[in-house]
Design a protein around this motif. Structure first.
Motif, PDB file in Angstrom:
ATOM      1  N   VAL A  43       5.298  -2.698   7.243  1.00 52.62           N
ATOM      2  CA  VAL A  43       3.862  -2.691   7.028  1.00 52.62           C
ATOM      3  C   VAL A  43       3.467  -4.051   6.450  1.00 52.62           C
ATOM      4  O   VAL A  43       3.455  -4.246   5.245  1.00 52.62           O
ATOM      5  CB  VAL A  43       3.434  -1.550   6.070  1.00 52.62           C
ATOM      6  CG1 VAL A  43       1.922  -1.515   5.912  1.00 52.62           C
ATOM      7  CG2 VAL A  43       3.941  -0.212   6.565  1.00 52.62           C
ATOM      8  N   PRO A  44       3.164  -5.021   7.319  1.00 49.58           N
ATOM      9  CA  PRO A  44       2.862  -6.362   6.827  1.00 49.58           C
ATOM     10  C   PRO A  44       1.728  -6.407   5.817  1.00 49.58           C
ATOM     11  O   PRO A  44       1.771  -7.191   4.865  1.00 49.58           O
ATOM     12  CB  PRO A  44       2.501  -7.148   8.086  1.00 49.58           C
ATOM     13  CG  PRO A  44       2.693  -6.252   9.242  1.00 49.58           C
ATOM     14  CD  PRO A  44       3.099  -4.912   8.763  1.00 49.58           C
ATOM     15  N   ASN A  45       0.733  -5.556   5.979  1.00 50.29           N
ATOM     16  CA  ASN A  45      -0.381  -5.567   5.051  1.00 50.29           C
ATOM     17  C   ASN A  45       0.056  -5.164   3.646  1.00 50.29           C
ATOM     18  O   ASN A  45      -0.439  -5.692   2.651  1.00 50.29           O
ATOM     19  CB  ASN A  45      -1.511  -4.662   5.551  1.00 50.29           C
ATOM     20  CG  ASN A  45      -2.840  -5.010   4.931  1.00 50.29           C
ATOM     21  OD1 ASN A  45      -3.082  -6.153   4.557  1.00 50.29           O
ATOM     22  ND2 ASN A  45      -3.705  -4.029   4.810  1.00 50.29           N
ATOM     23  N   ALA A  46       1.007  -4.237   3.547  1.00 47.94           N
ATOM     24  CA  ALA A  46       1.518  -3.834   2.236  1.00 47.94           C
ATOM     25  C   ALA A  46       2.282  -4.985   1.587  1.00 47.94           C
ATOM     26  O   ALA A  46       2.178  -5.203   0.373  1.00 47.94           O
ATOM     27  CB  ALA A  46       2.394  -2.602   2.361  1.00 47.94           C
ATOM     28  N   TYR A  47       3.039  -5.729   2.379  1.00 48.01           N
ATOM     29  CA  TYR A  47       3.741  -6.891   1.828  1.00 48.01           C
ATOM     30  C   TYR A  47       2.757  -7.976   1.392  1.00 48.01           C
ATOM     31  O   TYR A  47       2.973  -8.649   0.382  1.00 48.01           O
ATOM     32  CB  TYR A  47       4.764  -7.449   2.820  1.00 48.01           C
ATOM     33  CG  TYR A  47       6.034  -6.644   2.851  1.00 48.01           C
ATOM     34  CD1 TYR A  47       6.999  -6.800   1.861  1.00 48.01           C
ATOM     35  CD2 TYR A  47       6.276  -5.727   3.860  1.00 48.01           C
ATOM     36  CE1 TYR A  47       8.166  -6.058   1.872  1.00 48.01           C
ATOM     37  CE2 TYR A  47       7.437  -4.981   3.878  1.00 48.01           C
ATOM     38  CZ  TYR A  47       8.380  -5.149   2.886  1.00 48.01           C
ATOM     39  OH  TYR A  47       9.531  -4.406   2.898  1.00 48.01           O
ATOM     40  N   TYR A  48       1.675  -8.134   2.130  1.00 50.64           N
ATOM     41  CA  TYR A  48       0.638  -9.075   1.722  1.00 50.64           C
ATOM     42  C   TYR A  48       0.047  -8.643   0.378  1.00 50.64           C
ATOM     43  O   TYR A  48      -0.110  -9.453  -0.540  1.00 50.64           O
ATOM     44  CB  TYR A  48      -0.461  -9.175   2.788  1.00 50.64           C
ATOM     45  CG  TYR A  48      -1.693  -9.872   2.278  1.00 50.64           C
ATOM     46  CD1 TYR A  48      -1.686 -11.250   2.054  1.00 50.64           C
ATOM     47  CD2 TYR A  48      -2.855  -9.174   1.985  1.00 50.64           C
ATOM     48  CE1 TYR A  48      -2.808 -11.903   1.553  1.00 50.64           C
ATOM     49  CE2 TYR A  48      -3.975  -9.803   1.493  1.00 50.64           C
ATOM     50  CZ  TYR A  48      -3.942 -11.166   1.281  1.00 50.64           C
ATOM     51  OH  TYR A  48      -5.042 -11.807   0.778  1.00 50.64           O
TER      52      TYR A  48
END
Length: 107
Positions: A43-48
């Motif tokens: 989940v790239p948005n969570a890592y962001y």
């Protein structure tokens, strides 16, 4: 709420966690965001979001790692490039910051 019906809904947990920095509770934000990532690691948005939280906490190396993970999961997601640019600028690494700003502006 959705979390009562689906307590393991990673998206809902992530979004809830993303609200806490604005309330000044970065620890709660970090805890929820890490929980969301544990439930669904791609989940790239969570890592962001995690990168933003680490920046707010002054954990620059962890922020860099989180933004880089978001980029590795989705190279066309512009937000982590912006986060990296701001992080590098704050660390005094202007050349790297400019590189990340350029990618951010292209996307």
């Amino acid at each position: 709420t959705i979390l009562k019906k689906e307590p393991k809904n990673a998206d809902a947990i992530h979004l809830l966690g993303a609200c806490y920095p604005e309330k000044g509770d970065t620890e709660k934000a970090k805890k929820l965001t890490l929980k969301a990532i544990k439930l669904h690691s791609n989940v790239p948005n969570a890592y962001y979001t995690l990168g933003r939280i680490h920046m707010a906490m002054g954990a620059q190396a962890d922020a860099h790692k989180a933004f880089s993970t978001a980029i590795s999961q989705s190279a066309d997601f512009s937000a982590p490039y912006h986060g990296l640019a701001q992080l590098c600028q704050a660390m005094g690494n202007i050349a790297e910051a400019i590189q990340h700003y350029k990618v951010y502006l292209k996307l």
